[in-house]
Design a protein around this motif. Sequence first.
Motif, PDB file in Angstrom:
ATOM      1  N   LYS A   1      46.536  -2.857 -18.586  1.00  0.00           N
ATOM      2  CA  LYS A   1      47.802  -3.534 -18.277  1.00  0.00           C
ATOM      3  C   LYS A   1      48.575  -2.689 -17.270  1.00  0.00           C
ATOM      4  O   LYS A   1      48.586  -1.465 -17.359  1.00  0.00           O
ATOM      5  N   LYS A   2      49.247  -3.363 -16.365  1.00  0.00           N
ATOM      6  CA  LYS A   2      50.059  -2.684 -15.356  1.00  0.00           C
ATOM      7  C   LYS A   2      51.483  -2.477 -15.854  1.00  0.00           C
ATOM      8  O   LYS A   2      51.976  -3.222 -16.679  1.00  0.00           O
TER       9      LYS A   2
ATOM     10  N   VAL B   1      45.704   1.325 -21.237  1.00  0.00           N
ATOM     11  CA  VAL B   1      44.292   0.986 -21.454  1.00  0.00           C
ATOM     12  C   VAL B   1      44.106   0.787 -22.950  1.00  0.00           C
ATOM     13  O   VAL B   1      44.595   1.583 -23.752  1.00  0.00           O
ATOM     14  N   PHE B   2      43.410  -0.282 -23.321  1.00  0.00           N
ATOM     15  CA  PHE B   2      43.263  -0.597 -24.739  1.00  0.00           C
ATOM     16  C   PHE B   2      41.862  -1.112 -25.038  1.00  0.00           C
ATOM     17  O   PHE B   2      41.155  -1.578 -24.141  1.00  0.00           O
ATOM     18  N   GLY B   3      41.486  -1.018 -26.300  1.00  0.00           N
ATOM     19  CA  GLY B   3      40.209  -1.552 -26.761  1.00  0.00           C
ATOM     20  C   GLY B   3      40.305  -1.867 -28.242  1.00  0.00           C
ATOM     21  O   GLY B   3      41.155  -1.323 -28.959  1.00  0.00           O
TER      22      GLY B   3
ATOM     23  N   ASN C   1      39.253  -5.291 -36.160  1.00  0.00           N
ATOM     24  CA  ASN C   1      40.110  -6.022 -35.213  1.00  0.00           C
ATOM     25  C   ASN C   1      41.374  -5.251 -34.854  1.00  0.00           C
ATOM     26  O   ASN C   1      42.299  -5.818 -34.276  1.00  0.00           O
ATOM     27  N   GLY C   2      41.404  -3.972 -35.170  1.00  0.00           N
ATOM     28  CA  GLY C   2      42.507  -3.113 -34.775  1.00  0.00           C
ATOM     29  C   GLY C   2      42.319  -2.627 -33.350  1.00  0.00           C
ATOM     30  O   GLY C   2      41.237  -2.723 -32.769  1.00  0.00           O
ATOM     31  N   VAL C   3      43.390  -2.083 -32.788  1.00  0.00           N
ATOM     32  CA  VAL C   3      43.403  -1.710 -31.380  1.00  0.00           C
ATOM     33  C   VAL C   3      43.817  -0.255 -31.204  1.00  0.00           C
ATOM     34  O   VAL C   3      44.700   0.237 -31.907  1.00  0.00           O
ATOM     35  N   LEU C   4      43.173   0.385 -30.236  1.00  0.00           N
ATOM     36  CA  LEU C   4      43.595   1.688 -29.743  1.00  0.00           C
ATOM     37  C   LEU C   4      44.163   1.450 -28.354  1.00  0.00           C
ATOM     38  O   LEU C   4      43.511   0.825 -27.512  1.00  0.00           O
ATOM     39  N   ALA C   5      45.388   1.930 -28.099  1.00  0.00           N
ATOM     40  CA  ALA C   5      46.029   1.741 -26.794  1.00  0.00           C
ATOM     41  C   ALA C   5      46.567   3.079 -26.300  1.00  0.00           C
ATOM     42  O   ALA C   5      47.239   3.801 -27.046  1.00  0.00           O
ATOM     43  N   PHE C   6      46.251   3.392 -25.045  1.00  0.00           N
ATOM     44  CA  PHE C   6      46.688   4.625 -24.411  1.00  0.00           C
ATOM     45  C   PHE C   6      47.611   4.341 -23.244  1.00  0.00           C
ATOM     46  O   PHE C   6      47.365   3.409 -22.467  1.00  0.00           O
ATOM     47  N   GLU C   7      48.621   5.181 -23.059  1.00  0.00           N
ATOM     48  CA  GLU C   7      49.306   5.243 -21.777  1.00  0.00           C
ATOM     49  C   GLU C   7      48.504   6.239 -20.937  1.00  0.00           C
ATOM     50  O   GLU C   7      48.058   7.267 -21.439  1.00  0.00           O
ATOM     51  N   VAL C   8      48.300   5.906 -19.663  1.00  0.00           N
ATOM     52  CA  VAL C   8      47.480   6.753 -18.796  1.00  0.00           C
ATOM     53  C   VAL C   8      48.242   7.135 -17.540  1.00  0.00           C
ATOM     54  O   VAL C   8      49.177   6.451 -17.121  1.00  0.00           O
ATOM     55  N   GLY C   9      47.794   8.217 -16.926  1.00  0.00           N
ATOM     56  CA  GLY C   9      48.360   8.658 -15.662  1.00  0.00           C
ATOM     57  C   GLY C   9      47.823   7.831 -14.507  1.00  0.00           C
ATOM     58  O   GLY C   9      46.826   7.114 -14.630  1.00  0.00           O
TER      59      GLY C   9
END
Length: 174
Positions: free
Chosen positions: A159-160, A169-171, A129-137
């Motif tokens: 998310k905007k 972007v997350f998953g 139930n952990g999350v990976l979240a990226f900031e993207v271009g």
Amino acid sequence: DTLKGKENPRVLDLCAGTGCIGITIKGECLACDVTLVEKYEEALNYTTKNALHNNADVKIIQGDVLNTEGADGLYDLIVSNPPYITDEDMKKLQPEVQFEPATALEGGEDGLKFYRHIAKEYKKHIAPNGVLAFEVGIGEANAVAEILTQNGYQNVGVKKDYCDVDRVVFGTVI
């Protein structure tokens, strides 16, 4: 929300740069155990200064995320704002952006090299139930969301930012 209700949640900030993401998380979640990983000495100087300036009790590691350095056990949240500019776009950067070290910007031929590597290789370090979240271009959200989906992440979302640009972007790892 990922960290709510967890006792001593662990957070890993990859390609930490100046540390603004990990340090901010620590400021919002004092019980969090936050580790920041950055490869380059110049950036690490800023990371350390920013942590001290903000009285952030974080662990700072010099390591190369492409060698999967910095991960130790399981994390409730892994965040990253990796280099994401394509090789072609590197040639056309605006002058004010060129003050940044190229290593902080270059994301490979299509700009997605770090996203692919982190999504695949660090998944084993994400707690259930952990999350990976990226900031993207700009324009990369759909491609990064697809990378997460291809690697078996669930509840993939976008998310905007305040300018209405798809920015995070997350998953989830189930």
